[in-house]
Design a protein around this motif. Sequence first.
Motif: not given
Length: 130
Positions: A41-46, A54-61, A101-107, A125-129
């Motif tokens: 999941r997208v955690a932060d975009i700067g 610069y993009v940070q991502f979150r793991n499933a946990d 969009i992925a970050g804001l929608s939680g995809r 990049l692939g976004v799950a829909m």
Amino acid sequence: MKIFKMFSLTSALALATIVVSSSASASPIDGNATWSWGPLRVADIGHGGDNDVYVQFRNADGTIRNRWPNASGAEICGGSATLRLARGRTNFKEMLESLNIAGLSGRTVWVWYEPTDRVCYIKRLGVAMQ
């Protein structure tokens, strides 16, 4: 006949040099990537002063992803929690929109990445829909 053989050999060597050099050199703006990870999941975009993103991502946990391995499991991004999206890409705007969009929608997303000069860049990049 000798001239033809010499010309053929020279052409083959030149072509091999072009093919090898183009596949061996990665750049921040090409779309070629060998490694990928997901679902994230997208955690932060700067936005940096260099105009890259610069993009940070979150793991499933829920933890911030800071390990970007190659196929053998070895870390290739130096333990960085940030991947970079180069502004020079022809599809920069579209990739940034997809990340937002992925970050804001939680995809969840799947990210392809590649190191260039000790910096890891987002290449695809692939976004799950679902």
